[in-house]
Design a protein around this motif. Structure first.
Motif, mmCIF file in Angstrom:
data_model
loop_
_atom_site.group_PDB
_atom_site.id
_atom_site.type_symbol
_atom_site.label_atom_id
_atom_site.label_comp_id
_atom_site.label_asym_id
_atom_site.label_seq_id
_atom_site.Cartn_x
_atom_site.Cartn_y
_atom_site.Cartn_z
ATOM 1 N N GLU A 10 11.478 14.635 -4.973
ATOM 2 C CA GLU A 10 10.085 14.331 -4.601
ATOM 3 C C GLU A 10 9.515 13.126 -5.336
ATOM 4 O OE1 GLU A 10 7.653 16.616 -2.886
ATOM 5 O OE2 GLU A 10 8.896 18.402 -2.564
ATOM 6 N N PHE A 11 10.171 11.976 -5.191
ATOM 7 C CA PHE A 11 9.627 10.753 -5.775
ATOM 8 C C PHE A 11 8.464 10.272 -4.925
ATOM 9 C CE2 PHE A 11 14.096 10.584 -7.229
ATOM 10 C CZ PHE A 11 13.846 10.580 -8.584
ATOM 11 N N ASP A 12 7.631 9.397 -5.530
ATOM 12 C CA ASP A 12 6.527 8.818 -4.765
ATOM 13 C C ASP A 12 7.013 7.593 -4.003
ATOM 14 O OD1 ASP A 12 4.698 10.660 -5.904
ATOM 15 O OD2 ASP A 12 4.690 9.439 -7.723
ATOM 16 N N ARG A 50 4.821 11.074 4.734
ATOM 17 C CA ARG A 50 4.227 9.752 4.830
ATOM 18 C C ARG A 50 3.023 9.582 3.899
ATOM 19 N NH1 ARG A 50 3.538 6.500 9.537
ATOM 20 N NH2 ARG A 50 2.607 4.572 8.801
ATOM 21 N N SER A 51 2.209 10.616 3.784
ATOM 22 C CA SER A 51 0.969 10.499 3.011
ATOM 23 C C SER A 51 1.244 10.497 1.512
ATOM 24 C CB SER A 51 0.036 11.654 3.355
ATOM 25 O OG SER A 51 0.707 12.875 3.104
ATOM 26 N N ARG A 52 2.400 11.035 1.075
ATOM 27 C CA ARG A 52 2.621 11.070 -0.378
ATOM 28 C C ARG A 52 3.787 10.235 -0.874
ATOM 29 N NH1 ARG A 52 5.653 16.334 -0.881
ATOM 30 N NH2 ARG A 52 5.699 17.086 1.260
ATOM 31 N N SER A 53 4.671 9.786 0.020
ATOM 32 C CA SER A 53 5.699 8.900 -0.504
ATOM 33 C C SER A 53 6.053 7.797 0.483
ATOM 34 C CB SER A 53 6.950 9.690 -0.910
ATOM 35 O OG SER A 53 7.399 10.477 0.141
ATOM 36 N N PRO A 87 0.847 -1.196 0.000
ATOM 37 C CA PRO A 87 0.000 0.000 0.000
ATOM 38 C C PRO A 87 0.885 1.248 0.000
ATOM 39 C CG PRO A 87 -0.585 -1.483 1.802
ATOM 40 C CD PRO A 87 0.714 -1.964 1.237
ATOM 41 N N PRO A 88 0.407 2.344 -0.596
ATOM 42 C CA PRO A 88 1.248 3.519 -0.773
ATOM 43 C C PRO A 88 1.703 4.191 0.532
ATOM 44 C CG PRO A 88 -0.977 3.926 -1.588
ATOM 45 C CD PRO A 88 -0.912 2.502 -1.230
ATOM 46 N N ASP A 89 1.093 3.843 1.660
ATOM 47 C CA ASP A 89 1.509 4.518 2.892
ATOM 48 C C ASP A 89 2.340 3.605 3.776
ATOM 49 O OD1 ASP A 89 -0.535 2.824 3.351
ATOM 50 O OD2 ASP A 89 -1.516 4.075 4.867
#
Lengths: 265, 215
Positions: free
Chosen positions: B140-142, B169-172, B29-31
């Motif tokens: 600013e990579f994901d 944390r919320s974006r990468s 998951p992304p987070d």
């Protein structure tokens, strides 16, 4: 592929080649200012030595064409060819830290290196001709378009041979001295210094198999209206076909054996 | 969501074909951050290369969910003979990011001071790591792929990295390969242990360590 996608990939490639080009300049000329100077001193030395040789040995170039001009216009492009081959052949060296960046492709590095070599040499070539015009006598170029064409084909052949050498040395490290030796011989038999009509007539037919000879004969004819090359030693078509074969096989080989080549740093 | 599905990779060697990745699958998951443990030669770096897009799997599927992945940080990308600033300019150009913005961020975050204008050759290992990490954070990579080198920075820098990752944390998120279990414990919510080209995933750090210790 969509048109916008294609445009995007072309602009991104342009951006990366531009970044690599600036970096190459930094790496090669940045720390040591001598880098720039050497790019000009080396051809000047070659011209000087051969000028002296001419005084001792006698005629080996057309008499009615200024010797310095004849030598410089052959030697500078040949050194470009030679440097092009070695820069592309050693593509793995100094590329590892760039290729870890996923947007950077091996082809971008080939293009950036070749472009830098081509631009540097062309600049020196133009400077040499300009210097002659200013210091000695005004110069009229017989066929400027053909001059540009010959330089471009020479550069492309250098890239092609460099790619082939890169793959060959990955398999057989002993290829490198072989190619170095070949380049030294090519320097003498490609019409760089000695025009074909001045070489022993009994060998001329064999020598004309060498595609580089055709390029240099054309180059000299394009520069000097007075120079009449031999027809069978100055086929631009032959040179272009050989160049194309070299580039295509170089690209195919490098693409196929990329991993081997990169492991050979 | 990052989905890795049945990824296989093998190389030809002088001794025949060597399978490095033998059916790697996981979803992230992304987070959440993933830590990867494994002995030398377990295929960790190959996996990182494939995740970053440097290499392609022989078969299998990688869905990056539209996220921008970094290069494998800690494995180069920095040229020693150039100055920190030259490296910074190059990477900004490659990724098409404004050089001034990246410079401001790196000057501030790396705290390299005058060293930024010195050849990277003259840096200590920790300073190199600070340059590489600051540079990648400026991009600013994901998803950050971090292949070792994390522990080279000093405590103060690790602390700052930690704070920055918390903030973002919320974006990468990140995928970390490290032999330093403290780093993995500190940053990762999920731990994978690689054995013989396969990966075993754990939600608990202690279970992962237990397996890793038996290797």
């Amino acid at each position: 592929m969509q048109a916008t996608e294609l445009r995007e990939s072309i602009t991104s490639m342009g951006r990366i080649v531009h970044a690599l080009l600036l970096r190459e300049i930094r790496v090669r000329f940045g720390q040591r200012r001598i880098g720039y100077a050497w790019a000009m001193i080396e051809p000047a030395l070659h011209v000087g030595v051969l000028y002296l040789l001419k005084l001792v040995v006698g005629a080996f170039t057309p008499a009615h064409i200024p010797l310095v001009l004849w030598l410089a216009s052959g030697i500078i492009p040949f050194l470009m060819f030679r440097n092009m081959v070695s820069r592309i052949a050693t593509i793995a060296k100094g590329s590892q830290d760039v290729l870890i960046l996923p947007p950077v492709q091996l082809s971008d590095i080939v293009i950036a290196r070749a472009l830098l070599e081509f631009l540097t040499s062309t600049l020196i070539f133009v400077l040499a001709l300009a210097l002659y015009t200013v210091l000695v006598a005004p110069l009229t170029i017989a066929n400027p378009l053909l001059v540009a064409g010959c330089l471009a084909l020479l550069a492309l052949s250098g890239i092609g041979l460099g790619m082939v050498e890169a793959v060959a040395t990955a398999f057989f490290p002993s290829t490198k001295p072989l190619v170095d030796g070949l380049l030294r011989v090519l320097y003498l038999i490609s019409g760089v210094i000695f025009a074909l009509p001045y070489l022993p007539p009994e060998y001329q037919a064999y020598l004309s198999w060498n595609p580089l000879l055709h390029l240099f004969e054309n180059l000299h004819a394009a520069l000097f209206a007075e120079y009449q090359p031999l027809a069978y030693g100055s086929s631009l078509t032959y040179a272009a076909i050989c160049c194309l074969l070299l580039v295509v096989s170089g690209m195919a080989l490098l693409n196929r054996y990329r991993t081997m080549v990169m492991a050979n740093a | 969501m990052i989905v890795i599905d049945q990824v296989h990779k093998s190389y030809r060697t002088y001794f025949g074909r060597k399978t490095v990745l033998d059916g790697i699958s996981f979803t992230l998951p992304p987070d959440r951050n993933l830590g990867i443990l494994g002995r030398n030669g377990a295929g960790k770096t190959t996996l990182m290369h494939i995740l970053s897009g440097l290499e392609f799997p022989d078969h299998g599927r990688i869905d990056r969910g539209g996220l921008r992945f970094s290069w494998p940080i800690g494995r180069g990308g920095i040229r020693s003979s150039l100055t920190g600033r030259d490296n910074l300019r190059f990477i900004s150009r490659v990724y098409g990011i404004d050089i001034a913005t990246v410079t401001r961020f790196v000057e501030d975050f790396s705290e390299l001071g005058a060293y930024l204008d010195m050849p990277v050759d003259t840096y200590s290992a920790g300073m190199r790591a600070r340059l590489a990490f600051s540079l990648s954070m400026a991009c600013e990579f994901d998803c950050y792929l971090i292949d070792e080198g994390f522990s080279a920075g000093d405590a103060r820098f690790t602390e700052r990295m930690n704070a920055l990752f918390e903030e973002r944390r919320s974006r990468s998120n990140m995928i970390v390969v490290s032999h330093d279990m403290n780093i993995i414990r500190r940053f990762c919510h999920q731990v994978g242990v690689m054995v013989d080209g396969k990966i075993v995933l754990f939600d608990s750090f202690d279970e992962a360590i237990a397996l890793y210790k038996t290797l």
